[in-house]
Scaffold this active site. Structure first.
Site, short mmCIF file in Angstrom:
data_model
loop_
_atom_site.label_atom_id
_atom_site.label_comp_id
_atom_site.label_asym_id
_atom_site.label_seq_id
_atom_site.Cartn_x
_atom_site.Cartn_y
_atom_site.Cartn_z
N CYS B 32 -23.81 46.60 -5.15
CA CYS B 32 -22.42 46.20 -4.96
C CYS B 32 -22.08 44.99 -5.84
O CYS B 32 -22.72 43.95 -5.74
CB CYS B 32 -22.17 45.85 -3.49
SG CYS B 32 -20.52 45.14 -3.25
N CYS B 35 -21.07 41.67 -3.79
CA CYS B 35 -22.02 40.93 -2.95
C CYS B 35 -22.53 39.70 -3.72
O CYS B 35 -22.47 39.67 -4.95
CB CYS B 35 -23.20 41.84 -2.59
SG CYS B 35 -22.89 42.89 -1.15
N ASN B 136 -6.29 48.05 -0.44
CA ASN B 136 -6.53 49.48 -0.23
C ASN B 136 -7.79 49.55 0.61
O ASN B 136 -8.80 48.94 0.27
CB ASN B 136 -6.76 50.20 -1.56
CG ASN B 136 -5.53 50.17 -2.45
OD1 ASN B 136 -4.40 50.17 -1.95
ND2 ASN B 136 -5.73 50.11 -3.75
N HIS B 147 -17.16 46.99 -0.28
CA HIS B 147 -17.19 45.59 0.14
C HIS B 147 -15.77 45.14 0.53
O HIS B 147 -14.82 45.46 -0.18
CB HIS B 147 -17.72 44.74 -1.01
CG HIS B 147 -18.16 43.38 -0.58
ND1 HIS B 147 -19.50 43.01 -0.52
CD2 HIS B 147 -17.46 42.29 -0.18
CE1 HIS B 147 -19.59 41.75 -0.11
NE2 HIS B 147 -18.35 41.29 0.11
N HIS B 149 -12.47 43.69 0.55
CA HIS B 149 -11.73 42.92 -0.44
C HIS B 149 -10.28 43.40 -0.53
O HIS B 149 -9.97 44.52 -0.15
CB HIS B 149 -12.38 43.02 -1.82
CG HIS B 149 -12.23 44.38 -2.47
ND1 HIS B 149 -12.93 45.49 -2.05
CD2 HIS B 149 -11.44 44.80 -3.49
CE1 HIS B 149 -12.58 46.53 -2.79
NE2 HIS B 149 -11.67 46.15 -3.68
#
Lengths: 325, 325
Positions: B32, B35, B136, B147, B149
């Site tokens: 990711c 991260c 979204n 993740h 956001h």
């Protein structure tokens, strides 16, 4: 329960239709309600052993000629109205696994004649202000019945997108005395790069301002404002254009291409709009073989499209898909 | 290559951004990019061993402060411009599996302060006319990084949806001398049925004209036009409203709820618009636990929504989801 509610911030109607929540949802192939009725089997929407092309009223209509009274009271800012209108389904073929592209051109010739016939019949109704012919194709677009079919809505108002387009066309005509689409088609013809195909009375173009990946518009070379204006040659030319771009889309990726097809034309409210033009838009939802295009926050909530495919390149690929037949 | 192309039929900008075609796409959890960087591992977007809440420029921006010159020439009808602006990413937490709802309220308090800070900073740039804060959520909306956001776009123009809303608000103000949102909130307060939650300075409502299933709007009780107008109490109240409706959405179905969250506020172009109001819209894409809402031909191509969920019933279910905590 179905009703129209006014959205005062966007100035457009929202159609509530709660009975649609229970509509037929991805039935198994052998229970397809759009296939011909099998003798001895349950009655489908097509009570015949075979058919060529049929049109009938949607069993779960969002709009109806005799709608129930609304279930809520409107307010000063958000009036509520009965959802008058018509929702029809057009089955392109009795063959469950056919597609618009796989059918013979003759079938598409019949289909555009059905579109014209329904435009005239629905457009003549007092309840109908706009006849919208469209197809949702592919489960990624939300299609719940895989049998090849399109839809025709007789709206009691001019829908939001055509209404905005008509305002832009009207404005252009007032400023220049010309049709916006004619002027734009002249620009595309001069540029040449985004033209996908030419037919006798229609041209297929990936517009310079395309929002969807591989978006194309079929537009007339003559001053036709709606299907009603088209004679037999015009209808045959339109059928050829629809047939050929549909084949190009089937060949583009080795995967089904989910898309929306939408026919925009002049309203049927009796107001003359000689400056508008009929057009068929193809709005695909796949940006590569593996990746879908989503309409997320920027597109849906802010209203502007982000596109990572250039119409210049899409036109090249569509032309070569056409040539590979 | 990124540029703005004018759509003369819809009178809105289309943002082409071809480099986004290659953006990071559903990486495995251990790769990711949002991260914290693991010591000895590859550098992520967060070059720290841990973080609280971070904002940084999108690595695949659709808008940039120093954009390349457009790759095509515009035409008279479809001018092309460099895509000036800013695209930022906000990570809500260093925890990969967190959600806005699962984070402590304190984190949401920090988040709304970040939104305000970015609104002021980006809004002060000459290149930016509108600061759009959104999230979204869910792969069904097209999210490619799981993740937690959100995003902030500094648009060089007022986007299409807020532009239409501002026109409706302006028109209402010219006719009545009042704010459209204040008047509408008065109607909803009188009706009562669609109010989901009240906070000290904000109210959460399923609007009578909701387009999406379980759509809700967080709207202010005071005359605040943007985040810039909010003091510490207003920001805390907004955080509480965002936190609490996010929790209600998590509890609504026993399945993740894909949705868009969009903050609409006054443009930053220096024009005073005392009649507009800040609001946060939540636009979910699930109409039942099993069924997604698709924006197909009627919604996307005609521009009017069909909805099979009534906001009156959605408000009841959201209130009970809130009470079940």
């Amino acid at each position: 329960m179905s009703e129209l509610r006014w959205h005062p911030f966007l100035e457009e109607w929202v159609v509530t239709a709660t009975h649609r929540q229970d509509r037929t949802y991805h039935p198994a192939d052998e229970h397809c309600p759009l296939c011909p009725t099998v003798p001895g089997g349950p009655m489908t929407e097509a009570p015949f052993q075979d058919y060529d092309l049929i049109v009938f009223e949607n069993r779960f209509p969002a709009l109806q000629l005799d709608p129930a009274e609304p279930g809520v009271l409107g307010t000063a800012l958000s009036p509520v109205c009965p959802s008058e209108g018509v929702c029809e389904v057009v089955c392109y073929s009795s063959r469950h696994d056919a597609t618009l592209a796989s059918l013979p051109l003759l079938q598409t010739r019949k289909l555009v004649r059905v579109w014209r016939d329904r435009t005239l019949s629905l457009g003549a109704l007092d309840e109908v202000a706009y006849v919208f012919v469209f197809e949702n194709r592919g489960k990624e677009v939300g299609v719940t019945l895989s049998h090849p079919h399109g839809q025709i809505y007789g709206f009691p108002f001019v829908p939001s997108v055509p209404s905005r387009t008509l305002a832009a066309e009207d404005d252009h005509w007032k400023r220049t005395g010309r049709s916006l689409l004619d002027d734009w088609l002249e620009e595309e013809t001069a540029a040449e790069t985004r033209i996908v195909a030419r037919h006798s009375e229609f041209v297929t173009v990936c517009p310079v301002f395309a929002r969807y990946p591989y978006e194309s518009w079929i537009v007339p070379t003559g001053p036709w404002t709606s299907l009603a204006d088209l004679g037999p040659e015009g209808l045959d030319s339109l059928a050829e254009a629809v047939h050929s771009i549909s084949q190009a889309y089937e060949r583009l990726f080795d995967a089904p291409l989910p898309l929306m097809m939408a026919l925009h034309q002049a309203p049927t409210d009796g107001v003359a709009r000689p400056w508008t033009r009929l057009r068929v838009e193809f709005l695909p939802l796949r940006r590569t073989r593996e990746k879908l295009k989503y309409l997320a926050g920027v597109e849906s909530a802010a209203g502007n499209f982000l596109t990572d495919t250039l119409p210049e390149e899409c036109a090249v690929r569509l032309r070569s898909a056409l040539a590979s037949r």
